[in-house]
Design a protein around this motif. Structure first.
Motif, PDB file in Angstrom:
ATOM      1  N   ILE A  19     -47.304  58.144  20.138  1.00 27.51           N
ATOM      2  CA  ILE A  19     -46.964  59.148  19.487  1.00 27.51           C
ATOM      3  C   ILE A  19     -45.802  58.508  18.544  1.00 27.51           C
ATOM      4  O   ILE A  19     -45.690  59.002  17.314  1.00 27.51           O
ATOM      5  CB  ILE A  19     -46.202  60.211  20.440  1.00 27.51           C
ATOM      6  N   HIS A  20     -44.978  57.954  18.909  1.00 25.24           N
ATOM      7  CA  HIS A  20     -43.621  57.568  18.087  1.00 25.24           C
ATOM      8  C   HIS A  20     -44.316  56.411  17.292  1.00 25.24           C
ATOM      9  O   HIS A  20     -43.553  56.919  15.882  1.00 25.24           O
ATOM     10  CB  HIS A  20     -42.578  56.705  19.151  1.00 25.24           C
ATOM     11  N   THR A  21     -45.145  55.627  17.289  1.00 24.27           N
ATOM     12  CA  THR A  21     -45.438  54.757  16.450  1.00 24.27           C
ATOM     13  C   THR A  21     -46.337  55.581  15.240  1.00 24.27           C
ATOM     14  O   THR A  21     -46.035  55.379  14.038  1.00 24.27           O
ATOM     15  CB  THR A  21     -46.607  53.676  16.897  1.00 24.27           C
ATOM     16  N   LEU A  22     -47.165  56.779  15.714  1.00 24.51           N
ATOM     17  CA  LEU A  22     -47.963  57.309  14.628  1.00 24.51           C
ATOM     18  C   LEU A  22     -46.754  58.262  13.876  1.00 24.51           C
ATOM     19  O   LEU A  22     -47.120  58.542  12.680  1.00 24.51           O
ATOM     20  CB  LEU A  22     -48.868  58.222  15.177  1.00 24.51           C
ATOM     21  N   LYS A  23     -45.889  58.753  14.424  1.00 21.68           N
ATOM     22  CA  LYS A  23     -44.829  59.555  13.579  1.00 21.68           C
ATOM     23  C   LYS A  23     -44.194  58.791  12.405  1.00 21.68           C
ATOM     24  O   LYS A  23     -44.147  59.292  11.773  1.00 21.68           O
ATOM     25  CB  LYS A  23     -43.686  60.137  14.532  1.00 21.68           C
ATOM     26  N   LEU A  24     -43.886  57.444  12.952  1.00 20.93           N
ATOM     27  CA  LEU A  24     -43.385  56.802  11.762  1.00 20.93           C
ATOM     28  C   LEU A  24     -44.525  56.092  10.830  1.00 20.93           C
ATOM     29  O   LEU A  24     -44.176  55.873   9.642  1.00 20.93           O
ATOM     30  CB  LEU A  24     -42.811  55.694  12.422  1.00 20.93           C
ATOM     31  N   ALA A  25     -45.652  55.824  11.075  1.00 28.30           N
ATOM     32  CA  ALA A  25     -46.551  55.160  10.335  1.00 28.30           C
ATOM     33  C   ALA A  25     -47.786  56.084   9.629  1.00 28.30           C
ATOM     34  O   ALA A  25     -48.308  55.524   8.821  1.00 28.30           O
ATOM     35  CB  ALA A  25     -47.218  54.014  10.872  1.00 28.30           C
ATOM     36  N   ASN A  26     -47.836  57.225  10.161  1.00 28.60           N
ATOM     37  CA  ASN A  26     -49.060  58.017   9.754  1.00 28.60           C
ATOM     38  C   ASN A  26     -48.598  59.348   9.295  1.00 28.60           C
ATOM     39  O   ASN A  26     -48.195  60.346  10.040  1.00 28.60           O
ATOM     40  CB  ASN A  26     -49.936  58.207  10.780  1.00 28.60           C
ATOM     41  N   ALA A  27     -48.704  59.752   7.998  1.00 25.37           N
ATOM     42  CA  ALA A  27     -47.850  60.740   7.510  1.00 25.37           C
ATOM     43  C   ALA A  27     -48.710  62.147   7.892  1.00 25.37           C
ATOM     44  O   ALA A  27     -47.984  63.212   8.366  1.00 25.37           O
ATOM     45  CB  ALA A  27     -48.061  60.773   5.796  1.00 25.37           C
ATOM     46  N   HIS A  28     -49.980  62.046   8.032  1.00 25.56           N
ATOM     47  CA  HIS A  28     -50.812  63.192   8.409  1.00 25.56           C
ATOM     48  C   HIS A  28     -50.363  63.549  10.001  1.00 25.56           C
ATOM     49  O   HIS A  28     -50.107  64.589  10.290  1.00 25.56           O
ATOM     50  CB  HIS A  28     -52.392  62.629   8.363  1.00 25.56           C
ATOM     51  N   PHE A  29     -50.231  62.507  10.776  1.00 26.53           N
ATOM     52  CA  PHE A  29     -49.943  62.747  12.397  1.00 26.53           C
ATOM     53  C   PHE A  29     -48.568  63.347  12.229  1.00 26.53           C
ATOM     54  O   PHE A  29     -48.250  64.206  13.008  1.00 26.53           O
ATOM     55  CB  PHE A  29     -49.986  61.305  13.105  1.00 26.53           C
ATOM     56  N   ALA A  30     -47.375  62.821  11.432  1.00 22.31           N
ATOM     57  CA  ALA A  30     -45.986  63.314  11.263  1.00 22.31           C
ATOM     58  C   ALA A  30     -46.047  64.813  10.979  1.00 22.31           C
ATOM     59  O   ALA A  30     -45.566  65.559  11.397  1.00 22.31           O
ATOM     60  CB  ALA A  30     -45.406  62.548  10.557  1.00 22.31           C
ATOM     61  N   PHE A  73     -54.304  64.922  19.664  1.00 23.60           N
ATOM     62  CA  PHE A  73     -54.728  64.397  20.717  1.00 23.60           C
ATOM     63  C   PHE A  73     -56.015  63.347  20.242  1.00 23.60           C
ATOM     64  O   PHE A  73     -56.287  62.316  20.534  1.00 23.60           O
ATOM     65  CB  PHE A  73     -55.405  65.327  21.828  1.00 23.60           C
ATOM     66  N   GLN A  74     -56.837  64.163  19.413  1.00 22.18           N
ATOM     67  CA  GLN A  74     -57.888  63.295  18.609  1.00 22.18           C
ATOM     68  C   GLN A  74     -57.571  62.069  17.847  1.00 22.18           C
ATOM     69  O   GLN A  74     -58.014  60.932  18.075  1.00 22.18           O
ATOM     70  CB  GLN A  74     -58.688  64.075  17.677  1.00 22.18           C
ATOM     71  N   LEU A  75     -56.304  62.309  17.088  1.00 15.61           N
ATOM     72  CA  LEU A  75     -55.577  61.203  16.114  1.00 15.61           C
ATOM     73  C   LEU A  75     -54.968  60.021  17.458  1.00 15.61           C
ATOM     74  O   LEU A  75     -55.322  58.960  17.310  1.00 15.61           O
ATOM     75  CB  LEU A  75     -54.739  61.610  15.589  1.00 15.61           C
ATOM     76  N   LEU A  76     -54.445  60.609  18.376  1.00 17.04           N
ATOM     77  CA  LEU A  76     -54.161  59.568  19.451  1.00 17.04           C
ATOM     78  C   LEU A  76     -55.289  58.752  19.871  1.00 17.04           C
ATOM     79  O   LEU A  76     -55.043  57.511  20.203  1.00 17.04           O
ATOM     80  CB  LEU A  76     -53.190  60.286  20.784  1.00 17.04           C
ATOM     81  N   GLN A  77     -56.257  59.322  20.379  1.00 15.98           N
ATOM     82  CA  GLN A  77     -57.590  58.881  20.994  1.00 15.98           C
ATOM     83  C   GLN A  77     -57.726  57.793  20.050  1.00 15.98           C
ATOM     84  O   GLN A  77     -58.499  56.735  20.535  1.00 15.98           O
ATOM     85  CB  GLN A  77     -58.430  59.973  21.457  1.00 15.98           C
ATOM     86  N   ALA A  78     -57.892  57.972  18.831  1.00 19.22           N
ATOM     87  CA  ALA A  78     -58.527  57.317  17.670  1.00 19.22           C
ATOM     88  C   ALA A  78     -57.829  55.834  17.544  1.00 19.22           C
ATOM     89  O   ALA A  78     -58.296  55.003  17.586  1.00 19.22           O
ATOM     90  CB  ALA A  78     -58.868  57.959  16.381  1.00 19.22           C
TER      91      ALA A  78
END
Length: 81
Positions: A19-30, A73-78
């Motif tokens: 979650i922390h990683t994706l918040k920083l690296a993925n604008a859509h996830f953030a 959740f789908q983004l986390l799983q992917a």
């Protein structure tokens, strides 16, 4: 009775670092994460009597939160795959 928040890191503790990683690296996830957090806070304020919402409005917010949670959740799983 105090109703608890549903922060994503508590909902999916196995994905806390992701979650922390994706918040920083993925604008859509953030963006989805921020929407989820804001919606969860609005629900919490309504359920704890801080703000008044009609029952239908509260139910709508809960449906939005569930939808956002599913997308996240789908983004986390992917990402984990």
């Amino acid at each position: 009775m105090q109703v608890e928040h549903h922060p994503l890191a508590l909902e999916f503790p196995e994905f806390k670092e992701t979650i922390h990683t994706l918040k920083l690296a993925n604008a859509h996830f953030a963006k989805l994460f921020d929407e989820y957090t804001d919606t969860d806070k609005a629900i919490n304020r309504a359920e704890n009597g801080v703000e008044h919402l009609a029952d239908a409005a509260l139910e709508t917010l809960k449906k939005i939160r569930i939808n956002l949670k599913d997308q996240l959740f789908q983004l986390l799983q992917a990402h984990a795959a």
